[in-house]
Scaffold this motif. Structure first.
Motif, PDB file in Angstrom:
ATOM      1  N   ASP A  78       0.855  -1.180   0.000  1.00 43.66           N
ATOM      2  CA  ASP A  78       0.000   0.000   0.000  1.00 43.66           C
ATOM      3  C   ASP A  78       0.898   1.239   0.000  1.00 43.66           C
ATOM      4  O   ASP A  78       1.828   1.346   0.800  1.00 43.66           O
ATOM      5  N   ARG A  84       5.498   3.562   8.534  1.00 44.54           N
ATOM      6  CA  ARG A  84       5.458   3.561   7.075  1.00 44.54           C
ATOM      7  C   ARG A  84       6.847   3.287   6.480  1.00 44.54           C
ATOM      8  O   ARG A  84       7.828   3.222   7.183  1.00 44.54           O
ATOM      9  N   ASN A  85       6.877   3.119   5.157  1.00 41.04           N
ATOM     10  CA  ASN A  85       8.105   2.803   4.423  1.00 41.04           C
ATOM     11  C   ASN A  85       8.827   1.626   5.064  1.00 41.04           C
ATOM     12  O   ASN A  85      10.046   1.631   5.248  1.00 41.04           O
ATOM     13  N   SER A  87       4.194   0.744   2.308  1.00 45.44           N
ATOM     14  CA  SER A  87       4.187  -0.181   3.447  1.00 45.44           C
ATOM     15  C   SER A  87       3.792  -1.553   2.938  1.00 45.44           C
ATOM     16  O   SER A  87       2.878  -1.669   2.118  1.00 45.44           O
ATOM     17  N   LYS A 143       2.214   0.210   8.601  1.00 40.73           N
ATOM     18  CA  LYS A 143       1.816   1.622   8.623  1.00 40.73           C
ATOM     19  C   LYS A 143       1.980   2.188  10.033  1.00 40.73           C
ATOM     20  O   LYS A 143       2.508   3.294  10.228  1.00 40.73           O
ATOM     21  N   TYR A 162      -1.106  -3.006   7.713  1.00 40.14           N
ATOM     22  CA  TYR A 162      -1.503  -1.946   8.632  1.00 40.14           C
ATOM     23  C   TYR A 162      -0.554  -1.862   9.831  1.00 40.14           C
ATOM     24  O   TYR A 162      -0.326  -0.779  10.378  1.00 40.14           O
ATOM     25  N   ASP A 165       2.175   4.941   0.671  1.00 41.42           N
ATOM     26  CA  ASP A 165       2.006   5.855   1.802  1.00 41.42           C
ATOM     27  C   ASP A 165       1.540   7.222   1.309  1.00 41.42           C
ATOM     28  O   ASP A 165       2.120   7.796   0.380  1.00 41.42           O
ATOM     29  N   ASN A 166       0.468   7.733   1.935  1.00 41.26           N
ATOM     30  CA  ASN A 166      -0.031   9.092   1.666  1.00 41.26           C
ATOM     31  C   ASN A 166      -0.403   9.314   0.190  1.00 41.26           C
ATOM     32  O   ASN A 166      -0.229  10.419  -0.342  1.00 41.26           O
TER      33      ASN A 166
END
Length: 245
Positions: free
Chosen positions: A116, A238-239, A206, A234, A231, A118-119
Motif C-alpha cells: 500500500d 510507514r516505508n 508499506s 503503517k 496496517y 504511503d499518503n
C-alpha cells in the motif's frame, strides 16, 4: 501456406479424424501470400466414391482475426487492470489458488505481499487524479522489476498491490528470508523520485507479508493476514514491512 505454428502431430490428428469420422473442424493458423500468419476457422470434409473409399477432401476456411482480437480484448478487460495492465483481483485470486494448490503438492513454500502506497490520497487531492494515475503506472513497473518471471504482481484497486511469490524454499525459515529480501528490494526501488510531468514526486510504501501456512486456508484468509500485516507496517512508521504469521 502452413504457418509453422504446428508440428507434424497436429496435422496427423487432423487427417486421422477426417479419415475416421469423415470430418475435422477447429482453429488453425495459415499464411497469406505476403508471409503474414493469421488465425482461421478450418473445416475439412471427406468425399467418398461409389466404393466407399475416400476420393478427395474439401476444406473451407474463414479468417477469424477480428474474432480473436475481440476475444483478446474481452479477456484483457476481464482479467487485467486497465490502468497498469497488471492482473486484477479476479486473476490474482485465481493465481493465488493455483499457488496454494502447488504448495500442497510440492511442499515448497510461497508468500503473499500486500503493498500500500504511503499518503497516496494526498497526491490525488493536491495534484489531481491524472498525476496519481501516472504514479500508479510507474509503481506497477517498478514492482514488476523486483520479482521473478513466474511470480505475480497484481493491482487490487486504488493504491493497493499484491505480489504472489511461488515456488520458494522447502524450508520455512529460508522462504521467509527470501520473501524479506524481495520486500526490501521493492521498498528500496519504490523509494526513488517519480517524474510526473513537470515535477518529481517522492513516494514510499508499506508492505504486509504472510507465508502460506501448513494448514488449509482460503484465499481470503491469506489476504486478510497480509492486509493486517500491512496496517502494522503503517503503524510502525510507514516505508517498512511487517510479517503476519
Amino acid at each position: 501456406l502452413r504457418s509453422g505454428h504446428f508440428d507434424a502431430d497436429f496435422y496427423a490428428l487432423i487427417w486421422n479424424s477426417a479419415a475416421e469420422t469423415g470430418s475435422w473442424q477447429g482453429d488453425s493458423w495459415s499464411q497469406r501470400k505476403n508471409g503474414e500468419n493469421y488465425p482461421q476457422w478450418l473445416t475439412i470434409a471427406t468425399v467418398k466414391d461409389e466404393a466407399g473409399e475416400i476420393a478427395h477432401y474439401v476444406a473451407t476456411f474463414s479468417d477469424i482475426t477480428d474474432r480473436k482480437l475481440a476475444e483478446d480484448e474481452i479477456k484483457q478487460l476481464a482479467f487485467y487492470d486497465s490502468l497498469t495492465e497488471l492482473p486484477n483481483r479476479r486473476l490474482m485470486v485465481d493465481r493465488l489458488q493455483q499457488a496454494l494448490a502447488a504448495r500442497f503438492r510440492h511442499q515448497r513454500e510461497g508468500a503473499l505481499l500486500f503493498i500500500d502506497l504511503d499518503n497516496f490520497k494526498t497526491l490525488n487531492d493536491t495534484r489531481g487524479h491524472d498525476k496519481g494515475d501516472l504514479l500508479l503506472q510507474q509503481v506497477a513497473k517498478r514492482i514488476s522489476t523486483c520479482v521473478r518471471k513466474g511470480d505475480t504482481v497484481a493491482r487490487l484497486g486504488g493504491d493497493e498491490f499484491v505480489v504472489i511469490l511461488d515456488d520458494l524454499s522447502e524450508n520455512a525459515q529460508e522462504a521467509a528470508t527470501q520473501t524479506k529480501a524481495v520486500a526490501e528490494k521493492i521498498l528500496a526501488t519504490l523509494d526513488h523520485g517519480y517524474p510526473l510531468t513537470n515535477y518529481t514526486h517522492h513516494c514510499t510504501a508499506s508492505i504486509g507479508i504472510t507465508l502460506f501456512s501448513n494448514h488449509q486456508e482460503s484465499v481470503e484468509d491469506l489476504l486478510q493476514r497480509a492486509d493486517l500485516a500491512m496496517y502494522q507496517a503503517k503503524a510502525a512508521g510507514r516505508n517498512t514491512r511487517s510479517e503476519e504469521h
